[in-house]
Write a protein that holds these residues in place. Sequence first.
Motif: not given
Length: 390
Positions: A349-357, A363-371
């Motif tokens: 599951l990918v949370v996009d941290l370079t979103h909106g403002p 570049f892009a920054v994400v946090k990926v959660l892997a149950p």
Amino acid sequence: MRKAYFDGTHRTRHPDQTWEAIRPLLMTYGITRVADVTGLDDLGIPVTMAVRPLARTLSVAQGKGATLAAARVSGAMEAIEAWHGERAVPIADVRAPADGLGLDLPYPVTALESHPGSLVTSRTVLDWITARSALNGEPVLVPAACVQLGREVHDRWRLHLPSASTNGLASGNTRAEAVVHALAELVERDTISVLADQRDGGQLIDPDSIDDEHCAALINRAREAGAWLELWHLPNRFEVPVMSCYLWREDQPALLVSGSGAHLDPHVALSRAITEAAQSRLTQITGSREDIHPAAYRPAVHRSPQPAPGPGLSWAEVAAQHTTGFATDDGEAEHLAARLAAVTGHHPLVVDLTHGPHQRSEFAVVKVLAPALRYDARHIIPRPNQETAA
């Protein structure tokens, strides 16, 4: 996007281009300097540190690479990733227990990363934000506490459950490139966590058999500086190349440093392991982390670790076990996500941290959660059982 740089890593842009893009932005993310600390050691493997005095987590980030340009970008981007983990997490969509969301989550909340002895259950009230499946883009709620880094003053008592870490927090020139590096790190940390329990299954590598020009040069630098070096291939349930490296030198006799790396290209995984071990040495030398154990600086017998028996596997045998490769970051991200889903039964599951403002073209920054993946928070890399090398 097609890959364009292959010296010790796979990137869609040359490190010099990435540096030119991010350099004007450093102060935006609180980075006051990016220092070349390679010369504080005599291994000659490039290592940098990026200083962020107002960080809500560690104020110094380390970077490493095959070249100084790559190490400089590595250190700066690690600091930028942490800034986003602290300050760019999306606002919660809902506050509720998992069993009160009015929908069936595709994963049990207890399968997410948490502290040992965590009390979190499906009935724990949590703030939820929206992630997206790394495979099909479907929106999925995840606990904000699994993403939000750092500690800050607040007037509401709460348990920090479940826990967040930098595991799966990654950046890239593109979103897909960031997802690739996050997924590789998740696989690497899961493999190391399993190794800490079992200590078997590793394959010792004969360093003299490594014909990759880049990795051979890194090994020669360490040897010419008089360092003891040991390399391992760590087979895992995802069938992704994971390597570990152990370094010892008599100037730090109490310290056996280690590094690990994962990548679909085994040469890149090995390069990451070697450069991370060199980075670990310099972290001890600079004293730039608050969690260095005092034992690292105690006097000790100037005797190298007992070597594992036998010459180990040839690099050709190790590399032949891994032949999957992709010309684009999108294809690589999709493949890695599919491997994790096939093994665990859950989509990453990918949370996009370079979103909106916080959206950037640079570049892009994400946090990926892997149950259902493991991560031992201190990230200690034990040497595999020596008898497994025979």
